[in-house]
Design a protein around this motif. Structure first.
Motif, short mmCIF file in Angstrom:
data_model
loop_
_atom_site.label_atom_id
_atom_site.label_comp_id
_atom_site.label_asym_id
_atom_site.label_seq_id
_atom_site.Cartn_x
_atom_site.Cartn_y
_atom_site.Cartn_z
N TYR A 1 43.72 36.15 62.56
CA TYR A 1 44.42 34.91 62.98
C TYR A 1 45.20 34.32 61.81
O TYR A 1 46.35 33.88 61.97
N ALA B 1 48.44 27.91 69.45
CA ALA B 1 47.22 27.32 70.01
C ALA B 1 47.63 26.24 71.00
O ALA B 1 48.38 25.32 70.64
N HIS C 1 52.73 31.74 63.21
CA HIS C 1 52.31 30.72 64.17
C HIS C 1 53.42 29.75 64.56
O HIS C 1 54.30 29.43 63.76
N VAL D 1 44.38 30.63 72.03
CA VAL D 1 45.56 31.21 71.41
C VAL D 1 46.35 31.97 72.48
O VAL D 1 45.77 32.79 73.21
#
Length: 325
Positions: free
Chosen positions: A205, A258, A210, A188
């Motif tokens: 998370y 990611a 994201h 990450v």
């Protein structure tokens, strides 16, 4: 089936003429590329039309357009010319120092961003006249299982559009030569001082915003499928088509992403990013260098295959993630 009379009328130069006229859509420009006079081009087209029993190209104010028959035979003719070129190249001695060939490599941007710079640097010394064409590998994902994501590149190798692929594939048909290089892991990335870096747990998370790298526009990837299997989910705020855009977006926002670990290590500092282990196990993506076995008799392609393998092995892999020999 062609008989002897048909074969006696066939000429590889006519197929080359067809290829260039199809590409240029203009008889005059085709003649310039082939260094042929207008009368020679006209004569060749007449022979082609007689051979294939079709007008093939129709005149327009701006040049010519192919007929449906011409479009139908375009791919078979391209395949024939590709095989002939490969056969001719295979019997010629290959000398890297003097060769002026061009090789086409297909790879996803996360891979090419790491192994291409050292490969280009090495070629500048070992093969200064060799050129590379790099294609961004585009996956097939929408509506299909994830194991099919990168398989379209195999058809591109078969068609002669790609010489070598660097792809996350570990199961390819026997007609391909595959060199397993490494198994990549993801981490990450986030800007320095991001709150997730202080406590990179799975629970936190899932609460973060994201960025998802999605070449096809899918808003779910392997991580989302892994989370769903655990009864969890995350909020994907932004999807982008490549990892470079993801790194840039993360650097200027509170988003996290990611990305492959080695990409984060090599490119992250340029964006002022820090990384943490991905708090969920998604497995390790196998990275392989792939070419068609049938053309590995080509000494030049074999040489370039080895250079790509060396660049991936030396400059991409993390010491702990190499595959066993």
């Amino acid at each position: 089936m062609l008989n002897e009379i048909d074969l006696s009328r066939a000429d590889l130069n006519l197929l080359k003429l067809f290829e260039v006229v199809l590409q240029e859509r203009h008889v005059g420009r085709a003649g310039d590329r082939l260094r042929l006079s207008p009368s020679a081009i006209s004569h060749g087209l007449r022979r082609l039309r007689k051979l294939l029993n079709d007008p093939l190209f129709l005149k327009t104010p701006k040049g010519v357009v192919p007929t449906p028959r011409a479009l139908q035979v375009a791919e078979p003719i391209a395949n024939i010319l590709t095989q002939v070129r490969r056969m001719v190249v295979a019997v010629e001695p290959f000398r890297p120092k003097t060769s002026n060939r061009t090789f086409t490599i297909s790879a996803a941007d996360a891979l090419s961003a790491v192994f291409l710079p050292p490969l280009v640097e090495k070629l500048a010394v070992a093969a200064p006249n060799i050129d590379l064409t790099v294609l961004q590998m585009l996956p097939y994902r929408k509506g299909g299982p994830i194991e099919r994501t990168w398989r379209p590149v195999l058809a591109e190798i078969d068609a002669g559009l790609v010489d070598i692929a660097v792809a996350p594939l570990d199961d390819v048909p026997a007609r391909f030569n595959r060199r397993a290089m490494l198994k990549e892991r993801f981490v990450v990335v986030m800007h320095a001082g991001h709150p997730f870096a202080e406590q990179p747990t799975l629970e936190r998370y899932c609460t973060m915003r994201h960025v998802l790298v999605s070449f096809t526009g899918d808003r779910k990837g392997l991580i989302d499928e892994t989370l769903e299997a655990c009864g969890l989910a995350r909020r994907v705020v932004l999807t982008v088509p490549n990892y470079t855009m993801a790194l840039a977006a993360v650097a200027e926002s509170d988003l996290i992403a990611a990305v492959p670990a080695v990409l984060a290590a090599r490119q992250g500092p340029r964006f002022g990013l820090v990384s943490a282990d991905l708090p969920i196990d998604t497995g390790h993506a196998p990275i392989s260098v792939i070419a068609q076995k049938a053309v590995m008799a080509d000494a030049g392609l074999t040489w370039m295959f080895e250079q790509v393998c060396e660049a991936v092995k030396t400059h991409y892999v993390e010491p702990s993630s190499q595959l066993p020999d």
